[in-house]
Enzyme design. Structure first.
Site, PDB file in Angstrom:
ATOM      1  N   TYR A  74       9.039  -9.132   3.097  1.00  0.00           N
ATOM      2  CA  TYR A  74       9.646  -7.798   3.240  1.00  0.00           C
ATOM      3  C   TYR A  74       9.016  -7.121   4.470  1.00  0.00           C
ATOM      4  CZ  TYR A  74      12.736  -4.164   1.763  1.00  0.00           C
ATOM      5  OH  TYR A  74      13.790  -3.274   1.717  1.00  0.00           O
ATOM      6  N   GLY A 103       4.972  -3.112  11.235  1.00  0.00           N
ATOM      7  CA  GLY A 103       3.527  -3.359  11.163  1.00  0.00           C
ATOM      8  C   GLY A 103       3.259  -4.863  11.185  1.00  0.00           C
ATOM      9  N   HIS A 104       4.026  -5.630  10.400  1.00  0.00           N
ATOM     10  CA  HIS A 104       3.856  -7.088  10.400  1.00  0.00           C
ATOM     11  C   HIS A 104       4.168  -7.664  11.788  1.00  0.00           C
ATOM     12  CE1 HIS A 104       4.864  -6.598   5.970  1.00  0.00           C
ATOM     13  NE2 HIS A 104       3.729  -7.262   5.929  1.00  0.00           N
ATOM     14  N   GLY A 135      -4.033  -6.911   8.833  1.00  0.00           N
ATOM     15  CA  GLY A 135      -3.868  -5.505   9.196  1.00  0.00           C
ATOM     16  C   GLY A 135      -5.031  -4.654   8.677  1.00  0.00           C
ATOM     17  N   SER A 167       4.174   0.207   5.150  1.00  0.00           N
ATOM     18  CA  SER A 167       3.889  -0.652   4.004  1.00  0.00           C
ATOM     19  C   SER A 167       5.211  -1.047   3.368  1.00  0.00           C
ATOM     20  CB  SER A 167       3.044   0.116   2.983  1.00  0.00           C
ATOM     21  OG  SER A 167       3.085  -0.544   1.729  1.00  0.00           O
ATOM     22  N   ARG A 208       5.689  -1.267   0.377  1.00  0.00           N
ATOM     23  CA  ARG A 208       5.843  -0.446  -0.835  1.00  0.00           C
ATOM     24  C   ARG A 208       6.425   0.934  -0.544  1.00  0.00           C
ATOM     25  NH1 ARG A 208       1.030  -3.491  -2.556  1.00  0.00           N
ATOM     26  NH2 ARG A 208       1.630  -4.646  -4.421  1.00  0.00           N
TER      27      ARG A 208
END
Ligand code: PAF
Length: 292
Positions: free
Chosen positions: A32, A36-37, A160, A198, A200
């Site tokens: 997901y 950031g990833h 991270g 995130s 989430r």
């Protein structure tokens, strides 16, 4: 971009690259993916250049989720993840299934897989904060990351900073168990208002999302306070609890001040101390941290 699902195939590919003198850079994820990833993927590429190989793993690891946590509801969108990885120039996406990673996995109450009985447990850094709030979490993380390191054989692995404690534990594990690789901790990517990116965040409704920025504001408030003078940790915690109460949907789980290397709690908070906090919005638990 190659998609590898089988553990033996991943390990053989990695060993073939190593024999050919290729450097391997690795970004482990739960999938997901968000920007950031992707910033971790760019960091991974920077470390090995165009001649190296960048591997991203996408695997929702059951052993790092507690019985009351969101394993079955954890967001997944492999098609979109693969598209993002392709666009970011990833060489291989490793997406093993549970049967590959934990043979004979049984979804028992504690997500304990039968047919698998060896765990990696870090003893010093994993008892506080996330480790205290999520009892078997870090055992699941260190075990899966050790397995992934053995399968992907990376020279460099990128994590991270949002998961600061996790990164510290993985660094310690790699040093203690002599994994021949370098761990890079890349800075947290934030939304425009400062909320740490995130997977989430997707669970938040509009009102929760608007108030979730309180994590970032609390970090900034603590930074501003210790710029002027040192504070007893107890006093600063009380002040921050009041500060966070200004967001009525926020339920503080913990706020901690600690030494950035040892993660030991400090009694006096001054510049250079690290702060981490976890806040629930409904059932969604968000974390963030910063050097003060
Ligand atoms: O940070 C994460 O996404 C996970 O904990 C990790 C490192 C991929 C292990 O499952």
């Amino acid at each position: 971009m190659q998609i590898v699902k089988n553990v033996a195939a991943m390990q053989q590919l990695a060993l073939k690259w190593r024999r050919a003198g290729k450097k391997i850079s690795f970004v482990p994820t739960l999938g997901y993916l968000h920007d950031g990833h992707i910033s971790l993927v760019h960091e991974a590429r920077k470390r090995v250049g165009r001649s190296g190989r960048v591997v991203v793993s996408i695997y929702v690891n059951p052993t790092q989720f507690g019985p009351a946590e969101d394993l079955s509801k954890y967001p997944r969108d492999l098609k979109r993840d693969l598209k993002m990885c392709r666009a970011a120039g990833v060489d291989v996406v490793f997406t093993p299934g549970d049967a590959e990673m934990y043979p004979e996995l049984v979804a028992s109450r504690h997500a304990v897989p039968a047919g698998f009985s060896t765990y990696v447990v870090e003893e010093a850094l994993s008892k506080t904060m996330e480790g205290a709030a999520r009892l078997t979490h870090f055992r699941g993380v260190t075990t899966i990351v050790a397995k992934l390191f053995n399968l992907v054989q990376p020279d460099v692995a990128v994590f991270g900073q949002k998961d600061y404690q996790q990164a510290a534990i993985i660094k310690r594990m790699a040093a203690d168990l002599n994994f021949p690789l370098k761990i890079i901790v890349a800075s947290t990517c934030r939304e425009r208002d400062g909320l740490a990116m995130s997977s989430r965040n997707k669970y938040l409704d509009a009102e929760q999302r608007a108030q979730a920025v309180i994590l970032f504001h609390a970090l900034n408030a603590a930074k501003a306070a210790v710029k002027i003078k040192a504070f007893p940790a107890k006093r600063l915690k009380t002040d921050l609890k009041e500060f966070i109460a200004a967001a009525p949907l926020a339920r503080l789980d913990y706020v901690e001040f600690f030494d950035p290397e040892t993660l030991r709690p400090v009694t006096q908070v001054k510049r250079g101390v690290h702060m981490a906090l976890a806040i629930f919005f409904g059932k969604t638990r968000l974390i963030d941290n910063a050097r003060l």
